[in-house]
Design an enzyme around this catalytic site. Structure first.
Site, PDB file in Angstrom:
ATOM      1  N   GLU A 257       0.821  -1.218   0.000  1.00  7.51           N
ATOM      2  CA  GLU A 257       0.000   0.000   0.000  1.00  7.51           C
ATOM      3  C   GLU A 257       0.858   1.273   0.000  1.00  7.51           C
ATOM      4  OE1 GLU A 257      -2.737  -0.639   3.326  1.00  7.51           O
ATOM      5  OE2 GLU A 257      -4.065  -1.742   1.990  1.00  7.51           O
ATOM      6  N   ASP A 330      -8.114  -9.281   4.031  1.00  5.36           N
ATOM      7  CA  ASP A 330      -7.924  -8.125   4.909  1.00  5.36           C
ATOM      8  C   ASP A 330      -8.985  -8.026   6.010  1.00  5.36           C
ATOM      9  OD1 ASP A 330      -7.071  -5.805   6.018  1.00  5.36           O
ATOM     10  OD2 ASP A 330      -7.649  -4.494   4.373  1.00  5.36           O
ATOM     11  N   GLU A 358     -12.654  -2.202  12.189  1.00 10.75           N
ATOM     12  CA  GLU A 358     -12.654  -1.519  10.894  1.00 10.75           C
ATOM     13  C   GLU A 358     -13.774  -2.030   9.987  1.00 10.75           C
ATOM     14  OE1 GLU A 358      -8.994  -1.967   8.680  1.00 10.75           O
ATOM     15  OE2 GLU A 358      -9.815  -0.991   6.907  1.00 10.75           O
TER      16      GLU A 358
END
Ligand code: BDP
Length: 663
Positions: A257, A330, A358
């Protein structure tokens, strides 16, 4: 009608976490070993302040079978003996005694505990400006501007809370790391925190930016084979250890990322990790090197980490641990385990769980995660990994975690890192007795009801968000709310939901079978065989591994479409049920806490309906099939829902509006 036994319990704001309540004028008799230490002093002080039972004698012994941190508690006729090999072992034993006292449990003949892992570590994704990546409970507890001169009292409370559940390492800063944390100024701040943590048996670690030599000291390169770079890290390690002699080491996110890494210089992850590990080695430090990478080496993101890391097996130095997320993509509400576990037998590997929610409703949704982590351990032998890490959900909110029940996830993480064989129910019971029910005379059926809600909560989230193996249907960016239709021009395809659900008029799901991306081929043969066959693949992973027609017949007799609808419906029904059953708890908890959770459950029900309607209406446009009769018809309209994440909908969703601004 509050049936709490003590007035204190009726003012519960969560700030005490699960720490023992001090007893006024306590007369506990505690005998400490002669060779005292700061850690033994803490153990003694905790018992002196809160233990109300028989005298406790703490002894240091030599018993190999107890490992470094284990302990034995033996209740005798007129005293309780607590023995351990080390001061932290005594501290863990002291906290266990106090937890049992609070829970009203009588001591069995002997308690003998040896943690399954030497390294039980929290990863903070805290930035130096006190924002927290994926944090939903206020600002970072590290007040960098005031350190090292001002020490927040919260540092000590945080250390106590961690030690009380066995956590013994903390990475202070975000994996998307600012190099500044390694500058001399910040290292003095880090030292101040390390000094507070030390008596609690907690080591400090830092996330390191691989390009730090370039960013901090203008070196022309960060190539791990460059002599100047090697020297830079060696000198940096020496500088750190001069300040913090027990510094734990580095956590590194490299070539992922947008983060820099060894691959920028045509070197491998192993070469990068070993270079840093060699700088730390003389001081006893380690490198935790993350395997969260997904460069498009293959058309299936779920395969990429394995493709990049598995061939490096055996190339890492012995003070490197490869840190692997529990699933291959993820931190989704449900993923199969990452096939890297078990595929690198000559490499130390550790699992990374995400405690912060998240992808599970931030701090608005009740989602108790012990069942998710237990599910991981049902596939991956706990003995095959070296350590356990969890991405922290801690912030400076009064109750530390936003949702009062999110505390239970921090607690459960610590307990499972200590002993993955504990059950989710037992951990929930322990947590409740030390927190929201502490000091209250709660009938067993009420405790059982709350434990039941907790135990079902994660599955409910899976059902109303993405059942049957669906994944990544989240709103872009903030990951709150549904956006299976999201298509951002020029955006990375593997950040778009359609990359994962692959829904079209023919069917839905990602074909990872041997006829598709063959991600299945990365799993051990016997499991791969089962997963490869849609009739044998567990239903919860069906659409993770298969693209199937909407009217595909499931072994249950339902069609895929009907079953999908029923899962979404079940998620909503379950959440409503939690809301209804929470009312039973009112007499037994602090009124403000009751209201707070009631309000959050209301939001959760609203969001569950939002998720169900958004996903089902969108998928129905493709399936063109009617909803089964037993499904409550959607109350929203798809066009409206499509506008929510764009901030132009009338749909009442304060959280989404707020988050849109962060997009
Ligand atoms: C993803 C998060 C991102 C993190 C990344 C990571 O969305 O904010 O930086 O993981 O783990 O889940 O590095």
């Amino acid at each position: 009608m509050l049936t709490c036994m003590s007035a204190k319990a009726s003012v519960y704001d969560g700030s005490r976490l699960w720490l023992p309540q001090p007893v006024e004028n306590n007369a506990a008799v505690i005998k400490a070993p002669k060779s005292s230490s700061a850690t033994i002093n803490v153990a003694t002080a905790e018992l002196r302040s809160s233990w109300t039972g028989a005298p406790v004698e703490m002894k240091l012994i030599k018993d190999k079978s107890l490992g470094r941190d284990g302990f034995i508690i033996t209740p005798g006729k007129d005293k309780v003996t607590l023995t351990a090999n080390s001061a932290p072992g005594l501290l863990y034993g002291a906290y266990r005694l106090l937890a049992m006292q609070t829970a009203g449990k009588s001591l069995p003949n002997e308690i003998r505990e040896v943690p399954s892992y030497d390294l039980r570590i929290l990863n903070h994704w805290d930035n130096l400006d006190r924002t927290i990546e994926r944090g939903y409970s206020g600002s970072s507890i590290w007040v960098w501007d005031e350190l090292p001169a001002t020490i927040s009292p919260r540092y000590k409370e945080y250390a106590r809370a961690n030690a009380a559940v066995g956590i013994n390492g903390v990475v202070l800063n975000n994996v998307n790391a600012s190099s500044s944390i390694l500058s001399a100024g910040y290292l003095h701040k880090v030292k101040a925190i390390a000094d507070i943590f030390r008596p609690y048996g907690i080591k400090v670690y830092l996330s390191a930016n691989f390009a730090a030599p370039m960013q901090l000291d203008s070196l022309p390169t960060a190539d791990p084979l460059d002599r100047q770079v090697i020297k830079w890290w060696k000198d940096k390690a020496s500088e750190i250890y001069r300040l913090i002699p027990d510094f734990g080491g580095f956590l590194v996110k490299a070539n992922s990322e947008g983060q820099p890494g060894p691959c920028d210089f045509d070197r491998s992850h192993a070469q990068g990790a070993n270079m840093m590990a060699r700088a730390l080695k003389p001081h006893g430090g380690i490198v935790m090197w993350r395997a969260f990478v997904y460069s498009p080496a293959d058309a299936d993101r779920a395969k990429q980490a394995y493709i990049e890391f598995q061939p490096l097996d055996g190339q890492f130095d012995d003070n490197v641990i490869v840190q692997i997320k529990n699933g291959p993509v993820d931190f989704q509400p449900r993923e199969p385990y990452s096939p890297l576990f078990g595929a690198m037998p000559s490499t130390d590997c550790m699992v990374e769980f995400q405690i912060t929610q998240e992808y599970l409703g931030h701090s608005n949704h009740l989602a108790y995660l012990a069942p998710m982590w237990k599910e991981f351990f049902s596939y991956v032998n706990p003995k095959s990994i070296k350590a356990v890490a969890g991405v922290a959900n801690v912030g400076d909110d009064t109750n530390w975690t936003g949702h009062p029940f999110a505390q239970a996830n921090w607690y459960a993480f610590g307990r499972l890192a200590w002993n993955p064989a504990l059950t989710g129910e037992d951990i929930a019971d322990e947590w409740l007795s030390q927190t929201i029910f502490n000091g209250c005379n709660v009938p067993a059926e009420i405790t059982a009801e709350v434990i039941d809600i907790m135990m079902r909560s994660r599955e409910a989230v899976v059902d109303y968000m993405m059942p049957m193996g669906l994944h990544h249907l989240f709103a872009f960016g903030h990951h709150y709310g549904p956006e299976p239709w999201c298509a951002i021009e020029g955006g990375r395809p593997d950040w778009m939901p359609s990359y994962y659900h692959r829904a079209d008029s023919a069917g839905i799901g990602f074909d990872r079978s041997s006829k598709g991306s063959n991600a299945i081929g990365q799993y051990p043969d016997n499991l791969a065989k089962r997963l490869d066959n849609p009739a044998l693949c567990p239903e919860e992973f069906l659409l993770w591994f298969h693209h199937l027609p909407w009217e595909y017949q499931l072994p249950s007799g339902d069609t895929l479409w009907d079953s999908l609808c029923r899962h979404y419906e079940r998620g909503v029904v379950e959440t409503r049920d939690f809301q209804r059953r929470w009312e039973h708890v009112q007499p037994y908890v602090d009124p403000a806490l009751f209201d707070d959770i009631q309000r959050r459950l209301k939001t959760q029900v609203r969001d569950a309906i939002w998720w169900k309607d958004g996903c089902l209406l969108y998928f129905q446009e493709l399936s063109r099939l009617p909803f089964p009769d037993d499904i409550t018809p959607p109350v929203h309209n798809l066009d409206d829902l499509k506008k929510v994440n764009l901030g132009i909908s009338n749909f009442e969703c304060p959280t989404a509006d707020l988050l849109n601004r962060q997009r």
